[in-house]
Design an enzyme around this catalytic site. Structure first.
Site, PDB file in Angstrom:
ATOM      1  N   GLN A  73       0.764  -1.061   0.066  1.00 39.66           N
ATOM      2  CA  GLN A  73      -0.083   0.125   0.099  1.00 39.66           C
ATOM      3  C   GLN A  73       0.849   1.129  -0.109  1.00 39.66           C
ATOM      4  OE1 GLN A  73      -3.543  -0.415   2.629  1.00 39.66           O
ATOM      5  NE2 GLN A  73      -2.998  -2.466   2.979  1.00 39.66           N
ATOM      6  N   CYS A  91       2.251   1.351   4.590  1.00 38.91           N
ATOM      7  CA  CYS A  91       2.111   0.096   4.013  1.00 38.91           C
ATOM      8  C   CYS A  91       0.714  -0.460   4.785  1.00 38.91           C
ATOM      9  CB  CYS A  91       3.216  -0.976   4.741  1.00 38.91           C
ATOM     10  SG  CYS A  91       4.645  -0.283   3.715  1.00 38.91           S
TER      11      CYS A  91
END
Length: 241
Positions: free
Chosen positions: A88, A183
């Site tokens: 992410q 993340c």
């Protein structure tokens, strides 16, 4: 003999490094499509230190609202870009080693899962050379405790050709990470070699160490290194095992 070709770009933009990476990946894919008509490209790693940029992983492409994007831009101080890597949102910027290994996993007999473990092992050995104990947890990347992450791992693979790779915080300004859920991991913190007490170490030095360790783990004969400055070859050397 087979060498790891190490291209060190120094301080640059994400777009510039990604463009070089894409060109090298294309060479690998062309060779795989027609191996009799060309020479196999050498395993390659690109290391660099980016201008401030937040990158979004595959799962977040197209998901940011205008207000979220404006927040990440930090009044024009950071770029915000989408990438093909896994994971992410994360930050890359000054004081962080970004390393993009480009390797044909099939040619080396390495599975994707083993490759991720190899990157984490190389990171643990790298920080260990500076006196920092790195560990793996249930989450990707390398940590110094269960809650403090020092390096991120996010890769992309196409026909067994790897791209993207790792981000190791050397002397990064950790403020950039406090503006996001790095993340996608709630309740976790980010650290760096400097925050762990390591002084006087450069991004270029850590890139050299990481490349040497990765070359050994890949079973290669050493590293052939080229330093690039503003698109021009500045110097090169060979580092054997």
């Amino acid at each position: 003999m087979q060498w790891l070709s190490h291209i060190h770009l120094g301080r640059t933009t994400y777009r510039h490094a990604a463009g070089i990476q894409d060109s090298i990946v294309s060479n690998f894919l062309r060779y795989k499509a027609s191996p009799s008509s060309s020479v196999a490209p050498p395993p390659t790693i690109i290391t660099s230190e980016f201008d401030p940029v937040y990158t979004l992983g595959r799962r977040e492409r197209g998901s940011l609202s205008p207000s979220q994007r404006a927040h990440l831009h930090a009044d024009g101080r950071a770029d915000v870009l989408e990438s093909l890597r896994g994971g992410q949102t994360t930050f890359h910027g000054p004081g962080q080693l970004t390393a993009y290994p480009i390797v044909d996993l099939k040619a080396h007999g390495i599975s994707p899962k083993c490759y991720i473990r190899m990157l984490e092992t190389a990171l643990i050995e790298t920080v260990g050379k500076y006196g920092v104990r790195g560990i793996t947890t249930e989450h990707p990347g390398v940590w110094v405790t269960e809650d403090k992450k020092i390096a991120a791992v996010g890769v992309h693979m196409r026909r067994h050709i790897t791209s993207h790779g790792i981000g190791l915080n050397v002397h990064t300004d950790l403020w950039w990470f406090k503006r996001i859920v790095a993340c996608g991991l709630e309740g976790k913190d980010t650290t760096s070699l400097r925050a762990e007490g390591v002084e006087a170490v450069s991004v270029e030095d850590t890139g050299r160490v990481f490349s040497e360790v990765l070359s050994r783990l890949l079973g290669l004969d050493g590293v052939k290194r080229t330093v690039v400055d503003d698109g021009d070859n500045r110097d090169s050397d060979v580092e054997k095992k």
